[in-house]
Design an enzyme around this catalytic site. Structure first.
Site, short mmCIF file in Angstrom:
data_model
loop_
_atom_site.label_atom_id
_atom_site.label_comp_id
_atom_site.label_asym_id
_atom_site.label_seq_id
_atom_site.Cartn_x
_atom_site.Cartn_y
_atom_site.Cartn_z
N HIS A 150 0.84 -1.21 0.00
CA HIS A 150 0.00 0.00 0.00
C HIS A 150 0.87 1.25 0.00
O HIS A 150 2.06 1.20 0.32
CB HIS A 150 -0.91 0.03 1.23
N LYS A 154 -0.52 4.80 4.57
CA LYS A 154 -1.45 3.89 5.25
C LYS A 154 -1.00 3.67 6.69
O LYS A 154 0.17 3.44 6.96
CB LYS A 154 -1.54 2.55 4.51
N1 LIG Z 1 -12.78 -1.04 2.72
C1 LIG Z 1 -12.15 -0.52 1.66
O1 LIG Z 1 -12.44 -0.88 0.48
C2 LIG Z 1 -11.12 0.52 1.88
C3 LIG Z 1 -10.80 0.87 3.17
N2 LIG Z 1 -9.93 1.89 3.40
C4 LIG Z 1 -9.77 2.29 4.79
O2 LIG Z 1 -10.43 3.53 4.97
C5 LIG Z 1 -9.81 4.26 6.02
C6 LIG Z 1 -9.47 5.67 5.53
O3 LIG Z 1 -8.52 5.58 4.51
P1 LIG Z 1 -8.04 6.90 3.74
O4 LIG Z 1 -9.20 7.63 3.18
O5 LIG Z 1 -6.95 6.47 2.83
O6 LIG Z 1 -7.42 7.74 4.95
P2 LIG Z 1 -7.14 9.30 5.04
O7 LIG Z 1 -6.09 9.45 6.10
O8 LIG Z 1 -6.90 9.89 3.70
O9 LIG Z 1 -8.51 9.90 5.58
C7 LIG Z 1 -8.97 9.61 6.87
C8 LIG Z 1 -10.16 10.50 7.15
O10 LIG Z 1 -10.69 10.13 8.41
C9 LIG Z 1 -10.66 11.23 9.29
N3 LIG Z 1 -10.28 10.78 10.62
C10 LIG Z 1 -9.23 10.00 10.95
N4 LIG Z 1 -9.19 9.81 12.26
C11 LIG Z 1 -10.24 10.49 12.77
C12 LIG Z 1 -10.75 10.67 14.10
N5 LIG Z 1 -10.17 10.12 15.16
N6 LIG Z 1 -11.86 11.42 14.26
C13 LIG Z 1 -12.48 11.97 13.19
N7 LIG Z 1 -12.04 11.85 11.92
C14 LIG Z 1 -10.93 11.11 11.72
C15 LIG Z 1 -9.64 12.19 8.73
O11 LIG Z 1 -9.99 13.49 9.14
P3 LIG Z 1 -8.93 14.70 9.13
O12 LIG Z 1 -8.85 15.15 7.70
O13 LIG Z 1 -9.53 15.74 10.00
O14 LIG Z 1 -7.66 14.11 9.66
C16 LIG Z 1 -9.80 11.97 7.22
O15 LIG Z 1 -10.87 12.72 6.71
C17 LIG Z 1 -8.60 3.41 6.44
O16 LIG Z 1 -8.96 2.63 7.56
C18 LIG Z 1 -8.36 2.52 5.24
O17 LIG Z 1 -7.70 1.33 5.54
C19 LIG Z 1 -9.32 2.55 2.39
C20 LIG Z 1 -9.57 2.22 1.10
C21 LIG Z 1 -10.49 1.16 0.73
O1 LIG Z 2 -5.78 2.08 3.32
C1 LIG Z 2 -5.98 1.76 2.13
O2 LIG Z 2 -5.60 2.47 1.19
C2 LIG Z 2 -6.70 0.51 1.87
N1 LIG Z 2 -7.20 -0.13 2.89
C3 LIG Z 2 -7.97 -1.30 2.86
C4 LIG Z 2 -7.32 -2.39 3.69
O3 LIG Z 2 -6.74 -2.08 4.75
O4 LIG Z 2 -7.41 -3.56 3.32
C5 LIG Z 2 -8.39 -1.73 1.49
C6 LIG Z 2 -7.47 -1.34 0.36
O5 LIG Z 2 -6.48 -2.30 0.22
C7 LIG Z 2 -6.91 0.07 0.48
#
Ligand SMILES: NC(=O)C1=CN([C@@H]2O[C@H](COP(=O)(O)OP(=O)(O)OC[C@H]3O[C@@H](n4cnc5c(N)ncnc54)[C@H](OP(=O)(O)O)[C@@H]3O)[C@@H](O)[C@H]2O)C=CC1
Ligand SMILES: O=C(O)C1=N[C@H](C(=O)O)C[C@H](O)C1
Length: 261
Positions: A150, A154
Site C-alpha cells: 500500500h 497507510k
Molecule cells: N474497505 C475498503 O475498500 C477501503 C478501506 N480503506 C480504509 O479507509 C480508512 C481511511 O482511509 P483513507 O481515506 O486512505 O485515509 P485518510 O487518512 O486519507 O482519511 C482519513 C479520514 O478520516 C478522518 N479521521 C481520521 N481519524 C479520525 C478521528 N479520530 N476522528 C475523526 N475523523 C478522523 C480524517 O480526518 P482529518 O482530515 O480531520 O484528519 C480523514 O478525513 C482506512 O482505515 C483505510 O484502511 C481505504 C480504502 C479502501
Molecule cells: O488504506 C488503504 O488504502 C486501503 N485499505 C484497505 C485495507 O486495509 O485492506 C483496502 C485497500 O487495500 C486500500
C-alpha cells in the site's frame, strides 16, 4: 434529483476515500450527498459543502439520510456507529484497523441499525477471497504466504483485507494457525506458519498476493486495485443495498449475493 434518490451522509469527507466516495456519488445518477463531514475544516468536495464532524448528530436528525458511508479511523468509526444507532441511520464502514473490542462496539450498534463492514469494496477482492479459499482447501500441506502493498500514508498493518484473507485461509486449513509477521535472523519456517508481509511505498493504491507452494509447484493469486474509485463504487453499491434494511450485521458478500440473484 428525484424525490426517491438515495440520500447519503459521508464522514471523513476530506480524506482520500471520503473524497472519492463523494465524487463517485455526485457522478452517479439517483444519488445525493445530503451530509458530508470532516474532523478538520475542509473545502467543498465536488461542490458538496463539508461540515464539522462535531455537528453530525444534528445533521443526521435534520437530513435523515438513507445511509452513512464511513472511511475514517477505528475510533471515529465506532463513534459514528453510535451516532448512526441513535439517529436510526444505516451504516456502511470501510474503515480498517479495528481492535476486537471495537468490533464488539460496531456489533452493538448493529442491534439498532443495519451495519455493513467490509475491509475491501473491490469486487475483484471478493473473487480473490473465493479463489484463495478454494486453492488453500485444494492444496493441503502447501505453504501459504501473504504479501500486501500500500501507499506510504497507510496507518494500519497488515491491511484489513490481508486479515480477511488470513481468516479465509485459516477457515479451510486448520493446520495453519500461526501468523508470522516478517522474518529476521535464524527464522526457519514452522509447519503451522502463514507468513505475512506488509510493504508501504509511494502511491500504491492496494495490492494483495497469496503464494501457495508445495509439491515442486507454486500458485500465486494477486489482486491490484487500479484506483480508489473501485472501492468508492463498491461502497455506493453497499449503501444502496443497506438502505431500508432491518438492523443487523452485514458484509459486502451480502451485496454481491443480492446482485447475483
Ligand atoms: N474497505 C475498503 O475498500 C477501503 C478501506 N480503506 C480504509 O479507509 C480508512 C481511511 O482511509 P483513507 O481515506 O486512505 O485515509 P485518510 O487518512 O486519507 O482519511 C482519513 C479520514 O478520516 C478522518 N479521521 C481520521 N481519524 C479520525 C478521528 N479520530 N476522528 C475523526 N475523523 C478522523 C480524517 O480526518 P482529518 O482530515 O480531520 O484528519 C480523514 O478525513 C482506512 O482505515 C483505510 O484502511 C481505504 C480504502 C479502501
Ligand atoms: O488504506 C488503504 O488504502 C486501503 N485499505 C484497505 C485495507 O486495509 O485492506 C483496502 C485497500 O487495500 C486500500
Amino acid at each position: 434529483m428525484s424525490a426517491d434518490a438515495l440520500s447519503l451522509a459521508v464522514t471523513g469527507a476530506g480524506g482520500r476515500m471520503g473524497r472519492e466516495v463523494i465524487e463517485a456519488a455526485v457522478d452517479r445518477e439517483g444519488v445525493a450527498v445530503a451530509v458530508a463531514v470532516n474532523r478538520t475544516e475542509t473545502d467543498p468536495v465536488a461542490g458538496v459543502p463539508v461540515a464539522d464532524a462535531a455537528d453530525l448528530d444534528d445533521l443526521l436528525a435534520s437530513e435523515a439520510p438513507d445511509a452513512l458511508i464511513d472511511f475514517t479511523g477505528p475510533d471515529s468509526a465506532v463513534a459514528y456507529a453510535e451516532t448512526c444507532a441513535d439517529a436510526g441511520v444505516p451504516l456502511v464502514t470501510g474503515t480498517t484497523g479495528f481492535a476486537d473490542a471495537q468490533i464488539d462496539d460496531l456489533r452493538a450498534a448493529s442491534e439498532a441499525v443495519p451495519v455493513l463492514k467490509a475491509s475491501n469494496f473491490a469486487r475483484g477482492v471478493a473473487a480473490l477471497r473465493r479463489a484463495v479459499r478454494e486453492a488453500a482447501a485444494a492444496l493441503p500441506g502447501y505453504d501459504v504466504e501473504l504479501t500486501e502493498t500500500h501507499h506510504n500514508a497507510k496507518r494500519d498493518a497488515p491491511s484489513g483485507t490481508a486479515k480477511s484473507i488470513l481468516d479465509d485461509v485459516e477457515s479451510v486449513r486448520e493446520d495453519l494457525d500461526e501468523r508470522v509477521h516478517g522474518r529476521e535472523g535464524d527464522a526457519p519456517r514452522g509447519p503451522g506458519e502463514v507468513g505475512v508481509h506488509a510493504r508501504r511505498a509511494g502511491d500504491v493504491t492496494g495490492e494483495h498476493e497469496v503464494l501457495l507452494a508445495g509439491n515442486r509447484e507454486t500458485l500465486e493469486l494477486t489482486h491490484r486495485a487500479g484506483d480508489r474509485g473501485v472501492f468508492a463504487e463498491g461502497a455506493l453499491d453497499a449503501a444502496d443495498w443497506i438502505a431500508g434494511r432491518d438492523p443487523g450485521w452485514y458484509g459486502f458478500g451480502d451485496v454481491l449475493d443480492a446482485g447475483a440473484e
